[in-house]
Each structure stands twice: as structure tokens, then as C-alpha cells.
Design an enzyme around this catalytic site. Structure first.
Site, PDB file in Angstrom:
ATOM      1  N   HIS A   1      18.426  88.665-123.910  1.00 41.88           N
ATOM      2  CA  HIS A   1      18.621  89.566-125.056  1.00 41.88           C
ATOM      3  C   HIS A   1      18.621  91.032-124.607  1.00 41.88           C
ATOM      4  O   HIS A   1      18.789  91.931-125.415  1.00 41.88           O
ATOM      5  CB  HIS A   1      17.581  89.323-126.144  1.00 41.88           C
ATOM      6  CG  HIS A   1      16.172  89.355-125.641  1.00 41.88           C
ATOM      7  ND1 HIS A   1      15.615  90.475-125.070  1.00 41.88           N
ATOM      8  CD2 HIS A   1      15.211  88.406-125.600  1.00 41.88           C
ATOM      9  CE1 HIS A   1      14.375  90.210-124.727  1.00 41.88           C
ATOM     10  NE2 HIS A   1      14.109  88.947-125.019  1.00 41.88           N
TER      11      HIS A   1
ATOM     12  N   LYS B   1      11.210  82.700-117.582  1.00 40.73           N
ATOM     13  CA  LYS B   1      11.016  82.757-119.026  1.00 40.73           C
ATOM     14  C   LYS B   1      11.950  81.820-119.773  1.00 40.73           C
ATOM     15  O   LYS B   1      12.687  82.218-120.657  1.00 40.73           O
ATOM     16  CB  LYS B   1      11.208  84.187-119.534  1.00 40.73           C
ATOM     17  CG  LYS B   1      10.149  85.123-118.984  1.00 40.73           C
ATOM     18  CD  LYS B   1      10.174  86.437-119.707  1.00 40.73           C
ATOM     19  CE  LYS B   1       9.052  87.334-119.239  1.00 40.73           C
ATOM     20  NZ  LYS B   1       9.127  88.666-119.723  1.00 40.73           N
TER      21      LYS B   1
ATOM     22  N   GLY C   1      10.418  80.783-125.197  1.00 43.10           N
ATOM     23  CA  GLY C   1      10.922  81.270-123.925  1.00 43.10           C
ATOM     24  C   GLY C   1      11.715  82.517-124.186  1.00 43.10           C
ATOM     25  O   GLY C   1      11.994  82.859-125.324  1.00 43.10           O
ATOM     26  N   CYS C   2      12.084  83.217-123.152  1.00 43.49           N
ATOM     27  CA  CYS C   2      12.767  84.495-123.304  1.00 43.49           C
ATOM     28  C   CYS C   2      14.261  84.264-123.510  1.00 43.49           C
ATOM     29  O   CYS C   2      14.909  84.912-124.287  1.00 43.49           O
ATOM     30  CB  CYS C   2      12.513  85.324-122.068  1.00 43.49           C
ATOM     31  SG  CYS C   2      13.116  86.986-122.158  1.00 43.49           S
ATOM     32  N   GLN C   3      14.823  83.307-122.786  1.00 43.06           N
ATOM     33  CA  GLN C   3      16.275  83.176-122.765  1.00 43.06           C
ATOM     34  C   GLN C   3      16.766  81.931-123.488  1.00 43.06           C
ATOM     35  O   GLN C   3      17.703  81.987-124.255  1.00 43.06           O
ATOM     36  CB  GLN C   3      16.756  83.107-121.318  1.00 43.06           C
ATOM     37  CG  GLN C   3      16.349  84.320-120.530  1.00 43.06           C
ATOM     38  CD  GLN C   3      17.348  84.638-119.446  1.00 43.06           C
ATOM     39  OE1 GLN C   3      18.410  84.058-119.359  1.00 43.06           O
ATOM     40  NE2 GLN C   3      17.022  85.600-118.621  1.00 43.06           N
TER      41      GLN C   3
END
Lengths: 140, 423
Positions: free
Chosen positions: B379, A118, A50-52
């Protein structure tokens, strides 16, 4: 409890909450109460990218039931995982494949499963269905 | 005393609009909407900024009254559209004080600007096997990946300027990285995740003393500080319209004329050629050589309007307000127990990245959203920075000149509520 019953139970519980703050408080509570994730499953193979937030998931067959165990470093994601597990773990592959997660929309947490979030949850749901499909062929 | 040769009014004689944040906010319609039943507190300006009515209206005006393809038509509308689009280029030229409007290339955004330079430098063989490019540890992925793609194609080495614990570039290390193989230095002007304002003028000076050209990624700088490419003496400068109150899908690549003339076209198509035969094609002059196809005309016009909007104010007043917001936010956030700010550079823009002990940024962002507060978590497309500080992600509040002290209070109150939920 069948998948249908588990979904209805969750929907009923969440209908009692007035606002999102209460809903999230309940989700966080579910995350905190989740049994610890077996360390041997915290491996790259089980990681859902996942992104986060990071999500790990393992599924195994116990008799004719699929046992799902999962973990996330974000508590809300973990709470949402706990809900998926309540609904889908310890059910037969056929049951899993025949019951889409209708509760997600009814509780209003569908945005968390959208690809834009995400967070790995949408991917986890897909993974559950993939495992169910694979296990159903083993059981045949 | 007024000099009779002063054709253009000097900066201080221009009649500027007085800065009043509550008056100014009325120009941004979205800021008065509700989110989750609460007044929107928009603190994700480093991702994209909101648009003033003038930008929204001017785009509508263009499509309502001026729409035509530019540069080629002789008819009334084509000339009108061309004039609007080209006047936007002039506004950009003034905005960054370029020497000439032909140094202003319209692109999709900062990302495309960097990709254009990377690709054309490679094709012109200015970047050859064994060459080196210097970037920094605080780059956005947009200033890392285009160079890595090159490195894969040719054997080019990427060298990285390290950052200190406070989030500043280590210039001594930078000097050590320079070698006779260094062909380009490409660094960020203001970091999107740390807020650090880099000493880019000094970096350019150092690089130029070795005859190395410098590209500056100004995506975060354009909305916050006055840019003067001649004073900076940088060779290339890129930024995006949507991060400075303009529309998405439009951005600027500034490049010094002599260098841009050495580079081949990036893409081929209409509007960039002089003559085309099946045997050979010759290309138009700057800036058109790099603008193949029908461009984002309304985007360019919208960007010009955004510049007009900013220019109504004394830029220093806007920056001062943002600096005060940063100072106040830093103070308020540090009062929260267990909160740590990532990025403590002395020279910093209004971006605050932070983490809170025991609470994942995803949880912070999700809960803040229920209070109508938009912050960023993740990020921030700067994974190497996260690795540097050993963090999976951070939460980030980034302020624009339309944010208020009251909103900073709401941010701090919201975070305290989040903390309470996890107790």
C-alpha cells in the site's frame, strides 16, 4: 503420514527444482489446487493481519486431530499456506507442538515467514501453534 | 556580456558534467551487483535511492579523519567537523533556495519534520480546540498520522482534499474546505504512490489568500525536481536525505524564520540552549533551537555530498531523462494485457503504480525479485489511496536518473514472464 514424513516429502520434492522460478511455479500450483476455503470462515475473527496479502485461517478439533483451513488473496502465499496445511493439518496437537517447521528453512522459503515480509504467514504459523496448545489442554 | 558585478557565475556558465546514464551508473557501486544471480534492476527509488561513491566515501572520510562533536569544542577536530556539518546546511539552503541557512533544520527525515511542526504548533496553541487542518487524499501516512495524533489530544478536525480518478487533486473542492477555522494546509508535493506532481504553488497562493500557512511534503520531490521555496512561497517544506541519494537518518525541515520563531523547541537537550538554570532555561536562535542533542553529523555531511553530486549535472537534463523513462515505461507496461496503471495525472514524476488482472501484487513482487528486479508492492504507506481505488495493494516501479531504457525493457519482460506463470 506423520509431520516428519510430510516435511521430508516436501523437501524431497523441492530439491528436484533447479531454480526459484521452478520452485515458485510449484508453490503457485499448490495454491491453485488447494480446496476452496469455507465461506463461513472468511470472518474478521479468522483474519491474520498482514501488510501486503490477506490471510484467513480457521482451526478446529476433529476427534483428536487439528483440522486447519486457510486462504489468501495472493497465490504464492496461498501455496505456502497449502504447504503448512499439508504438514500440520489432520495431526494431533501434541505432534504439532513437538515438530517445528524445519522444512521451511530447508526449502528456502523462510524469508517468506520473516516478519519483514509482512504477509501474515509467520503469524499464521504462530497461530497454528497457539491453537495446538489450546487444543492440547482441551484434550487432557 | 559579462557584468562586472556578477560575483557568482550564473547557472548556465557553470561547467556541468555531461549526462550519460552509463557513465553516471559507474558512480553507484551497488548498481553493478548481482541479485539472485541476475544483474540488479533497482526500481524502488521512491522507497529509497542508491548512494554514489562520493557519499559513501565522504562518510568514511568523516569518521576516519574528522570525527568530533560539533559546535562546542575549541579543538581542531571539533572545528573541522562543525565546518563540514554547517557547510552541508549551506548546501541545503542553496539546494532549495531558502532565504537563510538558519531556516534549514536538520531532522531525521521528512516524517520527523512533520511531527516537529505538528507538535510545536500544538504546544504554541497555534492549533487550538475546534481548529481545522487540511490535508489531501494522496498523503503518505507520515502526513496523516501526526495530525491525527494531534486531533486526539485536542479537538482538531482533519479535512481531506479529494482526488479525481486520474489521481489529481480537486482544487475546487479544496477551496470549499477552507474556513475561518483552517489553521494549516499540509499537502504532498509529489505523490509516492501515484506519481502526481501537485500544483503546490497554486495551493500555497490559495491558502495564503486566506492567511493560512502551508506545509509541503517534498520527500518525493527532492530527488526529481528543482525546489525553490521562495518561489513556491511555502511556509514549511520537508524532505529526506535517503530519497535523494544521501544517507538514511537525515532530513530537512525548512521553515520561514518568522513562523519558526513563534514555535517552541521540539525537544530539549544540549546544543539548543543559551542558558540553563534550574529555574529557567533560555533557548538558542534558529536553527539550533530545534536541534537538541548531538545531531547526525555524518548524515548531514553525507546529504551535503549528495547535493554536490546532483549539482554536477544540469538538473533539467536529469529530469528530462526521468520523464523519458516514465513515458517509455508507461508505453511498455500498457502493452501488457490486463495491466492497469493507477495514477494518470497529466503532470507526473517517474513513478508507475500498477495492477495486473488476477495476479496479486505480492506475487508479482516475489517473482520479479527472482529475476533480480526490485519493485515495491503493497500500500506504499498510503492506505487511503488504496481505499480510494478499491485495491488491496499495487505494484510500483519508481525510476531515478540512473535507470536505463534497458531496465524498463527488463521490467516489461519480467512482468510478461510473471503473467505466463499464472496462465
Amino acid at each position: 503420514m506423520t509431520i516428519k514424513e510430510a516435511q521430508e516429502k516436501l523437501i524431497k520434492e523441492f530439491n528436484e527444482y533447479m531454480d526459484w522460478e521452478d520452485k515458485y511455479a510449484a508453490i503457485i500450483k499448490m495454491g491453485k489446487e488447494m480446496p476452496p476455503f469455507p465461506e463461513e470462515y472468511r470472518i474478521e475473527k479468522n483474519k491474520i493481519h498482514g501488510c501486503q496479502s490477506q490471510v484467513w485461517m480457521n482451526a478446529r478439533l476433529d476427534g483428536d486431530k487439528v483440522i486447519i483451513e486457510a486462504e489468501s488473496d495472493a497465490m504464492i502465499v496461498k501455496g505456502l499456506i497449502a504447504m503448512l496445511i499439508k504438514v500440520y493439518s489432520n495431526q494431533s496437537p501434541k505432534e504439532i507442538l513437538n515438530n517445528p517447521p524445519d522444512f521451511v528453512k530447508q526449502i528456502g522459503i523462510d524469508s517468506h515467514l520473516s516478519p519483514t515480509r509482512k504477509n501474515g504467514l509467520g503469524a499464521m504459523l504462530k497461530q497454528i501453534q497457539m491453537y495446538a496448545l489450546a487444543f492440547s489442554t482441551i484434550l487432557k | 556580456m559579462k557584468n562586472e558585478f556578477d560575483i557568482f557565475p550564473k547557472e548556465e556558465t557553470i561547467n556541468r558534467r555531461k549526462f550519460d546514464v552509463y557513465e553516471l551508473r559507474k558512480d553507484f557501486p551497488i548498481l553493478s551487483r548481482l541479485v539472485n544471480g541476475k544483474p540488479l534492476v533497482y526500481l524502488d527509488n521512491a522507497a529509497t535511492t542508491q548512494k554514489p561513491s562520493s557519499v559513501i566515501e565522504n562518510i568514511k572520510h568523516y569518521y576516519t579523519f574528522e570525527n568530533a562533536n560539533i559546535h562546542r569544542g575549541l579543538h581542531f577536530l571539533s572545528e573541522l567537523a562543525t565546518e563540514s556539518y554547517e557547510s552541508a546546511r549551506l548546501k541545503v539552503k542553496e539546494f532549495i533556495n531558502a532565504m537563510s541557512a538558519s531556516e534549514i533544520i536538520f531532522v531525521r527525515g521528512a516524517t520527523e519534520g512533520i511531527n516537529l511542526i505538528a507538535n510545536t504548533m500544538c504546544r504554541a496553541n497555534i492549533l487550538k480546540e475546534g481548529d481545522e487542518i487540511i490535508i489531501s487524499h494522496m498523503e503518505h501516512h507520515a502526513n496523516i498520522v501526526p495530525w491525527q495524533l494531534l486531533c486526539e489530544r485536542k479537538d482538531i478536525k482533519l479535512k481531506v482534499i479529494p482526488i479525481t480518478d486520474d489521481g489529481e487533486l480537486d482544487l475546487d473542492e479544496f477551496k470549499k474546505l477552507i474556513s475561518e477555522k483552517t489553521k494549516l494546509v499540509s499537502v504532498v508535493h509529489i505523490s509516492n504512490s501515484l506519481g502526481t506532481i501537485n500544483p503546490v504553488k497554486e495551493i500555497v497562493k490559495i491558502a495564503h489568500s486566506y492567511n493560512i500557512p502551508v506545509l509541503l511534503d517534498g520527500a518525493q520531490a527532492a530527488p526529481h525536481v528543482k525546489i525553490d521555496v521562495q518561489k513556491l512561497d511555502c511556509d514549511f517544506y520537508v524532505f529526506s536525505g535517503h530519497k535523494m541519494f544521501g544517507p538514511t537518518g537525515i532530513g530537512i525541515l525548512y521553515g520561514k524564520t518568522n513562523l519558526m520563531n513563534e514555535l517552541p523547541p521540539y525537544q530539549g537537550g544540549g546544543d539548543m540552549i543559551r542558558t540553563v538554570t534550574f529555574e529557567k532555561t533560555t533557548f538558542d536562535d534558529l536553527p539550533h533551537k530545534f536541534e537538541a542533542g548531538t545531531p547526525n553529523i555524518s548524515g548531514g555531511i553525507g546529504l551535503g555530498t549528495a547535493i554536490d553530486y546532483i549539482n554536477q549535472y544540469d538538473r533539467l537534463e536529469l529530469t528530462k531523462h526521468e520523464d523519458k523513462l516514465l513515458e517509455y515505461a508507461t508505453e511498455k507496461l500498457l502493452e501488457i494485457e490486463g495491466l492497469k496503471i493507477i495514477g494518470k495525472a497529466k503532470n507526473k514524476a517517474s513513478v508507475v503504480s500498477f495492477v495486473i488482472d488476477g495476479i496479486h501484487p505480492y506475487d508479482i513482487g516475489t517473482l520479479m525479485d527472482t529475476y533480480g528486479i526490485a519493485i515495491r508492492t503493497g500500500h506504499h504507506c498510503t492506505q487511503p489511496i488504496m481505499q480510494r481505488y478499491n485495491l488491496p495493494a499495487t505494484a510500483r516501479a519508481s525510476f531515478a536518473f540512473y535507470n536505463t531504457f534497458d531496465e524498463v525493457d527488463k521490467l516489461a519482460e519480467g512482468l510478461l514472464k510473471v503473467k505466463k506463470m499464472f496462465q
